[in-house]
Write a protein that holds these residues in place. Structure first.
Motif, PDB file in Angstrom:
ATOM      1  N   THR A 188       0.826  -1.209   0.000  1.00 46.90           N
ATOM      2  CA  THR A 188       0.000   0.000   0.000  1.00 46.90           C
ATOM      3  C   THR A 188       0.858   1.255   0.000  1.00 46.90           C
ATOM      4  O   THR A 188       0.366   2.347  -0.292  1.00 46.90           O
ATOM      5  CB  THR A 188      -0.922   0.025   1.228  1.00 46.90           C
ATOM      6  OG1 THR A 188      -0.124  -0.013   2.420  1.00 46.90           O
ATOM      7  CG2 THR A 188      -1.871  -1.167   1.218  1.00 46.90           C
ATOM      8  N   SER A 189       2.147   1.105   0.321  1.00 50.27           N
ATOM      9  CA  SER A 189       3.052   2.249   0.350  1.00 50.27           C
ATOM     10  C   SER A 189       4.463   1.780   0.044  1.00 50.27           C
ATOM     11  O   SER A 189       4.909   0.747   0.559  1.00 50.27           O
ATOM     12  CB  SER A 189       3.019   2.931   1.718  1.00 50.27           C
ATOM     13  OG  SER A 189       4.004   3.947   1.804  1.00 50.27           O
ATOM     14  N   ALA A 190       5.158   2.544  -0.801  1.00 47.29           N
ATOM     15  CA  ALA A 190       6.561   2.257  -1.109  1.00 47.29           C
ATOM     16  C   ALA A 190       7.316   3.574  -1.179  1.00 47.29           C
ATOM     17  O   ALA A 190       6.845   4.541  -1.774  1.00 47.29           O
ATOM     18  CB  ALA A 190       6.683   1.502  -2.429  1.00 47.29           C
ATOM     19  N   GLN A 191       8.483   3.611  -0.555  1.00 44.85           N
ATOM     20  CA  GLN A 191       9.343   4.785  -0.599  1.00 44.85           C
ATOM     21  C   GLN A 191      10.754   4.343  -0.961  1.00 44.85           C
ATOM     22  O   GLN A 191      11.280   3.397  -0.383  1.00 44.85           O
ATOM     23  CB  GLN A 191       9.353   5.514   0.742  1.00 44.85           C
ATOM     24  CG  GLN A 191       8.033   6.130   1.135  1.00 44.85           C
ATOM     25  CD  GLN A 191       8.112   6.890   2.450  1.00 44.85           C
ATOM     26  OE1 GLN A 191       9.090   6.800   3.172  1.00 44.85           O
ATOM     27  NE2 GLN A 191       7.087   7.660   2.748  1.00 44.85           N
ATOM     28  N   VAL A 192      11.344   5.039  -1.923  1.00 41.72           N
ATOM     29  CA  VAL A 192      12.744   4.826  -2.258  1.00 41.72           C
ATOM     30  C   VAL A 192      13.430   6.181  -2.228  1.00 41.72           C
ATOM     31  O   VAL A 192      12.841   7.198  -2.610  1.00 41.72           O
ATOM     32  CB  VAL A 192      12.920   4.158  -3.639  1.00 41.72           C
ATOM     33  CG1 VAL A 192      12.430   2.718  -3.610  1.00 41.72           C
ATOM     34  CG2 VAL A 192      12.208   4.940  -4.724  1.00 41.72           C
ATOM     35  N   SER A 193      14.663   6.206  -1.765  1.00 46.14           N
ATOM     36  CA  SER A 193      15.385   7.469  -1.655  1.00 46.14           C
ATOM     37  C   SER A 193      16.875   7.202  -1.637  1.00 46.14           C
ATOM     38  O   SER A 193      17.321   6.053  -1.677  1.00 46.14           O
ATOM     39  CB  SER A 193      14.958   8.225  -0.386  1.00 46.14           C
ATOM     40  OG  SER A 193      15.130   7.417   0.760  1.00 46.14           O
ATOM     41  N   GLY A 194      17.653   8.287  -1.589  1.00 41.83           N
ATOM     42  CA  GLY A 194      19.105   8.123  -1.610  1.00 41.83           C
ATOM     43  C   GLY A 194      19.580   7.659  -2.965  1.00 41.83           C
ATOM     44  O   GLY A 194      19.380   8.324  -3.978  1.00 41.83           O
ATOM     45  N   GLN A 195      20.190   6.472  -3.009  1.00 40.26           N
ATOM     46  CA  GLN A 195      20.700   5.914  -4.251  1.00 40.26           C
ATOM     47  C   GLN A 195      20.373   4.425  -4.325  1.00 40.26           C
ATOM     48  O   GLN A 195      20.337   3.737  -3.310  1.00 40.26           O
ATOM     49  CB  GLN A 195      22.221   6.091  -4.334  1.00 40.26           C
ATOM     50  CG  GLN A 195      22.699   7.528  -4.254  1.00 40.26           C
ATOM     51  CD  GLN A 195      24.200   7.615  -4.208  1.00 40.26           C
ATOM     52  OE1 GLN A 195      24.901   7.068  -5.060  1.00 40.26           O
ATOM     53  NE2 GLN A 195      24.728   8.300  -3.207  1.00 40.26           N
ATOM     54  N   LEU A 196      20.160   3.950  -5.537  1.00 42.95           N
ATOM     55  CA  LEU A 196      20.126   2.516  -5.818  1.00 42.95           C
ATOM     56  C   LEU A 196      21.430   2.197  -6.518  1.00 42.95           C
ATOM     57  O   LEU A 196      21.685   2.675  -7.627  1.00 42.95           O
ATOM     58  CB  LEU A 196      18.928   2.154  -6.697  1.00 42.95           C
ATOM     59  CG  LEU A 196      17.540   2.442  -6.122  1.00 42.95           C
ATOM     60  CD1 LEU A 196      16.463   1.967  -7.077  1.00 42.95           C
ATOM     61  CD2 LEU A 196      17.361   1.807  -4.747  1.00 42.95           C
TER      62      LEU A 196
END
Length: 454
Positions: A393-401
């Motif tokens: 229901t929720s996804a967060q990505v940040s910084g670097q992959l």
């Protein structure tokens, strides 16, 4: 009908909807309201690293009514830096306008502060501006009083360190707080925003307390051991920033600290790998930390938490490698109720990562990834497998992959230096988040729309 003729249940329901800051005024209205409202007077105790704050904790714990209403503790462990000379201290005082600024800075509870990251950044910028006013605007008498206060406060903190970091007082207080269920230890704004109470407590010294000494290790150990020995059933534990050497406690202390976590439904920890003030290097103990965590010591620390629903594990840096690999901190664990997970600055291989998510696919609903490096495998393939396995229901990505084999790099946070690059980062981040909750195709397969930043 007079208010004191109303049923106690109705007055109690009214008190539940009254702001905590207004409860004292409500108690003054009548003897009846005082008796009914007192249990609502204080739900969260705020502790800082100063003897009179520990004394207040003890006093609250000794109150026959208020002690039973306390459910949470916020402990800000920041301490004053050591200055050997007055001239060195004067070079680091904050400006007079900072004292005025504190008067208008509202206090926040731990729960409120968790949701205030944008405001926190704005406030930190404003405070830093006040800080840079320095000693030029102070009169000599003001500086003399500030120096005396600094010496007094610093001495008090040294005494606390020599006396077990306040363990005896904390243990005694915890034994008398039967409904304490949530503890939050925050250092350096890593878990919650700095509070007015913290800065005002030390404002007479013209200093802002910050992260020093053993990076919260002794305070965190004191907190967990006190909770375990007092027999508390903790539901929420947040720790940060705490040095990784917390895990190097002897076997007896380690076992007791584990016991403090056995009933938690929420566990969040931000682990510090050190900052070398001489070389200006963040994470300078990463090699030693990594070598130690290979033993799965962290996994043993959190494994016996069968009720866990919310897990967040963050490290402070990611170069030359992240301090830990995912397998070292979660191993093959399967938490039957895990619904929310957040990882930051952790290395993993594609197979281990997707294995973790598949073990929790029936319950996991919220995922946050911040600066994750794949040692082997590719991000497009991993994201596709996550999309297929999870119902988020929720996804967060940040910084670097990041990726090592093959090399990969997507920046997902703005740098505020290149508007076009920042727009691209935001577009890629939003596309990944939308995809993980079930919309569209994997965006990283479209290299023209979402190019890498290698």
């Amino acid at each position: 009908m007079r208010i004191d003729q109303l049923p106690v249940e109705i007055i109690s329901e009214i008190c539940e909807n009254v702001s905590e800051v207004d409860i004292p005024s409500l108690r003054l209205a009548s003897r009846f309201l005082s008796e009914v409202a007192t249990p609502f007077l204080l739900h969260e105790i705020h502790l800082v690293f100063k003897p009179n704050s520990f004394q207040r904790l003890l006093e609250v714990s000794r109150h026959p009514v208020i002690s039973r209403a306390v459910t949470s503790l916020l402990y800000e462990t920041d301490s004053l830096a050591r200055f050997k000379t007055r001239s060195h201290w004067e070079d680091n005082v904050f400006g007079p306008s900072y004292l005025d600024f504190l008067q208008g800075w509202p206090k926040r509870s731990a729960c409120e502060a968790e949701q205030q990251e944008p405001l926190q950044r704005e406030e930190e910028q404003r405070k830093d501006g006040c800080y840079r006013n320095r000693k030029a605007r102070y009169k000599e008498d003001d500086l003399a009083k500030g120096w005396e206060s600094y010496l007094s406060f610093y001495t008090e903190q040294e005494l606390l360190r020599r006396n077990g970091y306040g363990f005896d007082d904390m243990y005694s207080a915890f034994r008398a707080l039967p409904h304490l269920r949530s503890i939050t230890m925050s250092q350096g704004c890593t878990i919650v925003a700095r509070t007015k109470y913290l800065d005002k407590t030390f404002s007479a010294s013209l200093q802002r307390p910050s992260s020093h000494h053993d990076t919260g290790i002794s305070q965190a150990r004191t907190l967990l051991l006190s909770a375990a020995r007092a027999g508390l059933s903790l539901h929420k534990v947040r720790l940060g920033s705490v040095g990784w050497k917390l895990l190097q406690a002897d076997d007896a202390d380690f076992s007791e600290m584990k016991d403090a976590l056995k009933s938690v439904t929420l566990f969040k920890i931000h682990i510090c790998t050190g900052f070398d003030e001489v070389t200006d290097e963040t994470g300078f103990t990463i090699p030693a930390c990594s070598e130690y965590l290979k033993t799965h010591r962290f996994w043993h620390f959190i494994n016996d938490t069968p009720l866990l629903e919310d897990l967040a594990i963050a490290f402070d840096w990611f170069e030359p490698t992240c301090p830990a690999q995912l397998d070292w901190v979660v191993s093959s664990s399967r938490w039957e109720h895990l619904a929310t997970v957040a990882f930051e600055c952790i290395d993993t291989d594609e197979l281990s990562c997707i294995a973790f998510f598949r073990r929790h696919q029936d319950t996991l609903r919220e995922v946050s990834l911040d600066t994750i490096r794949l040692t082997t495998g590719e991000w497009p393939a991993l994201l596709e497998k996550m999309h297929d396995a999870l119902s988020l229901t929720s996804a967060q990505v940040s910084g670097q992959l990041l990726g090592n084999d093959p090399p990969q790099e997507w920046y997902l946070d703005p740098t505020y230096q290149d508007a076009e690059a920042d727009e691209q980062s935001n577009r890629t981040r939003e596309a990944i988040e939308d995809y993980l909750v079930g919309w569209g195709d994997c965006p990283l397969l479209d290299e023209d729309e979402h190019p890498q930043t290698l």
